[in-house]
Structures are given as structure tokens and as C-alpha cells.
Enzyme design. Sequence first.
Site, PDB file in Angstrom:
ATOM      1  N   LEU A 231     -65.374 117.977  11.239  1.00 29.03           N
ATOM      2  CA  LEU A 231     -66.329 118.025  12.346  1.00 29.03           C
ATOM      3  C   LEU A 231     -65.938 116.932  13.330  1.00 29.03           C
ATOM      4  CD1 LEU A 231     -69.801 118.318  10.513  1.00 29.03           C
ATOM      5  CD2 LEU A 231     -68.534 120.156  11.646  1.00 29.03           C
ATOM      6  N   ASP A 232     -66.168 117.157  14.618  1.00 29.31           N
ATOM      7  CA  ASP A 232     -65.926 116.113  15.598  1.00 29.31           C
ATOM      8  C   ASP A 232     -66.782 114.890  15.270  1.00 29.31           C
ATOM      9  OD1 ASP A 232     -64.265 117.843  16.926  1.00 29.31           O
ATOM     10  OD2 ASP A 232     -65.686 118.295  18.541  1.00 29.31           O
ATOM     11  N   ARG A 233     -66.319 113.729  15.692  1.00 30.32           N
ATOM     12  CA  ARG A 233     -67.043 112.481  15.432  1.00 30.32           C
ATOM     13  C   ARG A 233     -68.522 112.579  15.849  1.00 30.32           C
ATOM     14  NH1 ARG A 233     -65.711 106.762  15.623  1.00 30.32           N
ATOM     15  NH2 ARG A 233     -63.542 107.282  16.086  1.00 30.32           N
TER      16      ARG A 233
END
Length: 327
Positions: free
Chosen positions: A139-141
Site C-alpha cells: 500500500l502507498d505510505r
Amino acid sequence: MREVRTLFVDASEEGVRLDRWFKRRWPHLNHIQIQKLTRSGQIRVDGSRAKPDTRLTAGAQVRVPPLPDAPPAGEKARLDPRDTAFAKSLVLYEDEEVLALNKPAGLAVQGGTKTVRHVDRLLSAWGEGLTRPRLVHRLDRDTSGVLVLGKTPGAAAKLSGAFARRRAQKTYWALVSGFPKPGEGVLDLPLAKRGMGDRELVVPADPKDPDAEAAETEFVTISRAGSRVAWMALRPRTGRTHQLRAHMLAMGHPILGDPKYGNEASAGLSEGLKLQLHARRLVLPHPSRGTLTLEAPLSAEMKAGFARFGFDEHEADPEPFGPGRRR
């Protein structure tokens, strides 16, 4: 390791990403190091250049270049008891093969040059070696929500295979600028990476572009706050970097709180908000039995957006893409 070696992909590793294949064998390597080795052509698969997200096939030959040595035993910093407690507090589901976490916004999944606190490091709370859970997707940050991991090599391979074969159904919630028309459908728009490092962006690309990668996103409007903001359910049919963020911008309805993939309208609506993107639900085959249905409660960042625009999370169907959903 100071010599070049050629290793073969085991049958149990069918469908595993190249970067994760490396991390299983040399856990001291970080994502940036693996990315540099692939980009420079030092890592090759069956004699050809490959990308970190290349899916491996059983029997494939992987060229392994000289790698930096692992730090001596005991040199790696032990996980702080507070970090261990924090990691355990994120658990949504756990059994002998699967671990699912509710990843908070702002916490990176993997480390880099300037990132020392990340999910991959927190996994030491479960042990090292074969007892250490393995990442099977990312997942993106700044995206919150469901993150699933395998607790054994076999379980990780099967979970990775479910993602590779599109047997994992991911449902994201997003608050976007404006009111998309049509309110539901599928966006089939290839994407390509442009720029480098922090300036790298994913943008729409011509299918004939050699850098273009196929990207499909299914979308449904759940609710709207007049013509200003829409609450969307998004389902990526492919797993490209920043796919949902780039696709919503391309539609003219960028996700609120996104400083990288926004426009003037979304900036005005986003004041004080973090990225309004949440991995709400994940349905996929369990490695050994039945089906896993995992759901993450809203993050504090998403609750702030819902409160501002008057949305109630209980109004949404658990499965907004199902044939019997409310209209």
C-alpha cells in the site's frame, strides 16, 4: 556475497514478485537497493532485464549479482518494546498462516534511504527467519487499510499467487473532487512512470509507449456531497504504482488530500486533510481453506474527511460492486 550466481525459482514460488523473492533470501536488502540492481541490469531473469514487480515462473533462472553483506549478528537494532506493542495493535486477523494488519496512513510498507520505521521492520515483532511474516502486496505510505501477509513461505507464495492471478478482490474507499459522470464503470487507461525519485509520477500513456503498462480500475459512486465531493468505491483490476490516484486525476476527479495527483479544485477542498484513500476490504482465497474476508475500520484521516462532508460509513454496502447492491 562477492560472486555472481544463477539461482532457479522453486515451484512453490510461482507468481512471486522478483523483489520479494530477493527479500526472502537476503532480508537485509532494502527496496531501494533491489530497485537499483534491477534498473542497472545487474539482476536478470532468464537472461533479460526485469523490473522489481516482475512475476517469476517456476524454473526461471535469476542472475544474482554481488550483494552487500548482511550486518553481523546482533548488530541489527532490536525492536523497541513500544514498537512491538504498536505492531501487535494493528492486527485485524491472524492464524497460523495469515496475518492481516490495519496499516495506518503515513507508515511506509518498506524502508528506504530515509525511512527507518516501516511495516517490514515492525514484522520483527513476530520473530525472525522462518517465523517472520512476509509481505505479499503493498500500500502507498499515505494509504490506510488492509495489508495481508503470509506467515510461512508456502502461505506467502499462495497469497502472492492470488494477487498475481487477480483472485484477490480489493475495495478502496476514496473521497474525490466533483461528481463523476458516469457514476460507475471501468477506466481502462495505460499508465507509465515519468521522472525519478521523489519527482516520479505515474501518468496516462499511449498503449504503444514501451513504458506503458495496462491499468484498469472499476469504480462506483457510493454517495455525494452535492456537486463538490463524491464518496467512491474503487477496485483496481491491475496493481500499478499509484494507479487509483493517477486514474482519478485522469478522470478529472482527483482524490482529496493528494499533493502529488491533484488539481486546483481538489486543493481547495483538501485544506487540512490527509490523503482520502483507504483500503477498506480485501477478499481472497485462504492458503489452505475457504475464503478470507478482511475489512479495516476507517482511519482517523478518513474520519476527518467523512465528518467534513457529512458522509456516514454505515450507508455503504459491504460489497458495492455486487449485482444486488443498493442503487
